[in-house]
Design a protein around this motif. Structure first.
Motif, mmCIF file in Angstrom:
data_model
loop_
_atom_site.group_PDB
_atom_site.id
_atom_site.type_symbol
_atom_site.label_atom_id
_atom_site.label_comp_id
_atom_site.label_asym_id
_atom_site.label_seq_id
_atom_site.Cartn_x
_atom_site.Cartn_y
_atom_site.Cartn_z
ATOM 1 N N PHE A 105 0.108 2.108 -7.286
ATOM 2 C CA PHE A 105 -1.302 2.468 -7.151
ATOM 3 C C PHE A 105 -2.005 1.496 -6.205
ATOM 4 N N ALA A 106 -1.637 0.229 -6.276
ATOM 5 C CA ALA A 106 -2.191 -0.737 -5.325
ATOM 6 C C ALA A 106 -1.813 -0.359 -3.897
ATOM 7 N N GLY A 107 -0.580 0.149 -3.718
ATOM 8 C CA GLY A 107 -0.165 0.616 -2.401
ATOM 9 C C GLY A 107 -0.979 1.807 -1.932
ATOM 10 N N ALA A 108 -1.303 2.714 -2.860
ATOM 11 C CA ALA A 108 -2.109 3.878 -2.486
ATOM 12 C C ALA A 108 -3.521 3.463 -2.087
ATOM 13 N N LEU A 109 -4.130 2.542 -2.842
ATOM 14 C CA LEU A 109 -5.455 2.044 -2.479
ATOM 15 C C LEU A 109 -5.428 1.332 -1.134
ATOM 16 N N SER A 110 -4.389 0.537 -0.921
ATOM 17 C CA SER A 110 -4.257 -0.162 0.358
ATOM 18 C C SER A 110 -4.042 0.821 1.503
ATOM 19 N N LEU A 138 2.682 2.140 2.970
ATOM 20 C CA LEU A 138 2.564 3.589 3.143
ATOM 21 C C LEU A 138 3.602 4.326 2.301
ATOM 22 N N GLN A 139 4.811 3.805 2.290
ATOM 23 C CA GLN A 139 5.867 4.437 1.507
ATOM 24 C C GLN A 139 5.602 4.295 0.011
ATOM 25 N N ILE A 144 4.610 -5.132 10.588
ATOM 26 C CA ILE A 144 4.801 -3.688 10.666
ATOM 27 C C ILE A 144 5.629 -3.181 9.481
ATOM 28 N N VAL A 145 6.721 -3.881 9.176
ATOM 29 C CA VAL A 145 7.567 -3.448 8.062
ATOM 30 C C VAL A 145 6.815 -3.501 6.729
ATOM 31 N N PRO A 146 6.116 -4.595 6.392
ATOM 32 C CA PRO A 146 5.363 -4.592 5.128
ATOM 33 C C PRO A 146 4.280 -3.521 5.063
ATOM 34 N N VAL A 147 3.566 -3.312 6.174
ATOM 35 C CA VAL A 147 2.536 -2.267 6.168
ATOM 36 C C VAL A 147 3.186 -0.899 5.993
ATOM 37 N N GLY A 148 4.340 -0.695 6.623
ATOM 38 C CA GLY A 148 5.071 0.556 6.435
ATOM 39 C C GLY A 148 5.511 0.756 4.996
ATOM 40 N N GLU A 149 5.886 -0.330 4.333
ATOM 41 C CA GLU A 149 6.287 -0.227 2.931
ATOM 42 C C GLU A 149 5.100 0.147 2.036
ATOM 43 N N GLY A 163 5.406 12.038 -3.225
ATOM 44 C CA GLY A 163 4.320 13.009 -3.276
ATOM 45 C C GLY A 163 2.976 12.326 -3.116
ATOM 46 N N PHE A 164 1.942 13.071 -3.407
ATOM 47 C CA PHE A 164 0.582 12.563 -3.236
ATOM 48 C C PHE A 164 -0.107 12.361 -4.590
ATOM 49 N N ALA A 165 0.701 12.103 -5.626
ATOM 50 C CA ALA A 165 0.137 11.968 -6.971
ATOM 51 C C ALA A 165 -0.845 10.796 -7.052
ATOM 52 N N GLN A 166 -0.508 9.684 -6.412
ATOM 53 C CA GLN A 166 -1.388 8.514 -6.470
ATOM 54 C C GLN A 166 -2.721 8.795 -5.767
#
Length: 593
Positions: free
Chosen positions: A266-271, A50-51, A43-48, A62-65
């Motif tokens: 950016f990898a976080g945004a794609l994920s 998102l952050q 849960i914590v890694p998945v939350g990170e 913001g929503f730049a990515q």
């Protein structure tokens, strides 16, 4: 005196109440370590993620990515290709696998187990091995191209790969066993007397199938579609090796962003995009079918949903349309699940298509040539010697075994306690708990891998065996829970209650009653967890680190450079290992029975 007796009775009642509350709390205690483990490492890694996806290049929230993804046509195209390929894979897997699962569900148990061995072999065979096999079969100089040229079917060929067709062949071949194994438990739970009653009342066989069996098996179909679609969203092995740049999927972009561009945000945004889509699909599935169908249980909601009337009307219409084309039988007891029947012949063909590519790599492991060529020049075992004598390969296989055994033990310990506690919970409480336990199965692996990379980077676990064991345990817990939950559904809890009444402690009841009667399920869960770890590449790419990698990671590194006989020797070794594991699992199941 009366007051004293009244006070004593109240005290005794209060003590009994506290004892009951304490006993109920102790029954749920085994699930606490599992919940804490998933909280910290899932849960914590998945939350990170998102952050991290909400942090722009300038460090501002913001929503730049996401705007970057939406503005760039390439990313939108990759998202569309990912969902299109995943949907086609799920649809084809269900269409091809439903008749196979139907036939297996109609067979006697002993006969069905023999057939299941041929489903389990490709089911647990490494994705890399299966993809490597299709590279040998579908390439320009592959087996199928050479055979077609030799028979004069074509005058020239460029092979089937790289192409969308090659990607779909590889992905459906990988996902078809999963679809069959998911639909089969639901079909086995359908009472055959319902179809008998429909036919006794004058319904044609096709009509009874479309109006009785098919609606009751729909939860299994939905579960198979969900698991195949979600699993396909995170695929990168098959499209990378069998596809062209036109078939690039989102998981490939995530890996490229991390390992090549070092753009974690950016990898976080794609994920995050993948994660949100998975959650939406997961929520819709739960509302329509219910999560318990993942263990083979058919809920009342799935039997009588709001859409049941419309679906039933469509199925009745389909039954009338296809009735002339469906073979009728004289009696229901005269089973259609025979190898001589059209359904049996179809199942045999599907089994051959599933198993033959896996076995086709074996001859290349014994070639005397220094390169892959068809037909292979036999016979030499030097490539096995090259494999075993290489310090790199030897280190990789030893590390895979160490991590696999550690993962199997830890996931079995956590999963058994969680499943044991969950079976004693009220249905209203067990549903969200089960949803959390199987969530790593629903979330694409690439999302979990990126999240763990965030976390392990701070904890110093990147590149360690402990980090791999933790990451693989997150992936293995759902398999353990689903396997044990199916076993606990058939467990007679009156035996445990009788032992408790006779004064046996909880630990004594588990070791002397529960574990012996669930030996087959526990053994299968252990083996499944080991194979999940042994076959994993996604977590290994991000977490293994350094020169000493796992066996799938080493295969991935080599297969991108060249297709060599050494890889055929490694693949053959893995096929033999999987065959042994499947055989042992089947033997333990028969022995327990």
């Amino acid at each position: 005196m009366t007051i004293a007796l009244h006070v004593q009775r109240e005290n005794a009642t209060a003590r009994r109440g506290r004892s009951i509350v304490l006993a109920r709390c102790l029954r749920f205690l085994p699930i606490v370590p599992t919940l804490l483990f998933l909280l910290v490492f899932f849960i914590v890694p998945v939350g990170e993620i998102l952050q991290g996806g909400l942090v722009g290049a300038d460090g501002q929230i913001g929503f730049a990515q996401f705007e970057r993804i939406a503005r760039t046509p390439v990313y939108a195209k990759v998202l569309w290709i990912t969902f299109a390929i995943s949907f086609l894979t799920a649809a084809l897997s269900i269409l091809l696998g439903y008749p196979v699962a139907y036939m297996l569900s109609r067979l006697p148990e002993r006969v069905r187990e023999r057939w299941l061995l041929w489903v389990m072999l490709p089911f647990w065979t490494s994705y890399l091995v299966k993809t490597y096999a299709w590279m040998l079969l579908l390439s320009k100089t592959g087996v199928l191209s050479i055979i077609a040229l030799s028979l004069g079917l074509v005058h020239e060929t460029s092979g089937t790969i790289p192409s969308l067709t090659g990607v779909l062949i590889g992905m459906v071949h990988s996902m078809l066993p999963l679809a069959v194994m998911t639909m089969l438990p639901v079909m086995r739970g359908i009472d055959e007397r319902l179809a008998q009653a429909a036919e006794t009342l004058g319904a044609q066989r096709s009509m009874s199938f479309f109006t009785v069996f098919l609606p009751l098996s729909s939860p299994g179909v939905a579960a198979a579609g969900l698991l195949v679609f979600i699993s396909s969203l995170g695929f990168f092995i098959v499209p990378a090796l069998l596809g062209s740049p036109k078939e690039t999927m989102i998981a490939q972009l995530v890996i490229s962003s991390v390992l090549e561009l070092f753009d974690m945000r950016f990898a976080g945004a794609l994920s995050t995009v993948l994660l949100i889509c998975s959650i939406v699909i997961f929520f819709v599935y739960d509302r329509m079918v219910g999560l318990t169908s993942l263990t083979g249980e058919v809920t009342e909601r799935s039997r009588g949903s709001r859409a049941q009337g419309v679906r039933l009307a469509l199925l009745i219409t389909a039954g009338r349309v296809f009735a002339p084309f469906v073979m009728r039988r004289k009696a229901h007891a005269d089973t259609t699940a025979r190898a001589a029947s059209p359904l049996g012949l179809y199942t045999c063909i599907i089994m051959i298509v599933l198993v033959a590519p896996v076995l086709s790599v074996i001859p290349y492991a014994f070639t005397t040539s220094d390169y892959i060529a068809f037909p292979p020049k036999l016979f030499s075992t030097r490539w096995f010697g090259t494999f075993m004598d290489s310090p790199v390969w030897r280190s990789a296989i030893i590390r895979s075994f160490e991590v696999g055994l550690g993962t199997a033990l830890l996931s079995l310990l956590l999963g058994f306690g969680a499943t044991l506690a969950m079976t004693r919970m009220p249905r209203r409480a067990s549903k969200p708990v089960f949803a959390l336990l199987v969530a790593p199965l629903i979330v694409p692996r690439i999302v979990v891998a990126v999240g763990l990379l965030y976390l392990f980077g701070r904890l110093g676990l990147t590149g360690t065996n402990l980090g791999l064991v933790i990451g693989h345990t997150v992936l293995a817990i759902p398999y353990v829970v689903v396997t044990l939950a199916a076993g606990f559904q058939r467990f007679d809890w009156r035996l445990d209650d009788a032992a408790r009444v006779m004064g046996a402690s909880p630990l004594r009841r588990i070791t002397s009653i529960v574990l012996p009667l669930l030996t087959a399920s526990v053994s299968a869960a252990f083996l499944f967890a080991f194979l999940v770890s042994f076959d994993d590449l996604t977590i290994a790419i991000f977490v293994s680190g350094g020169i000493n990698s796992t066996l799938p990671k080493q295969m991935w590194d080599d297969i991108q450079l060249a297709i060599t006989p050494t890889l055929a020797a490694v693949s053959t070794t893995l096929v033999i290992l999987i065959a042994l594991v499947v055989a042992v699992s089947s033997w333990l199941k028969r022995r327990a029975r």
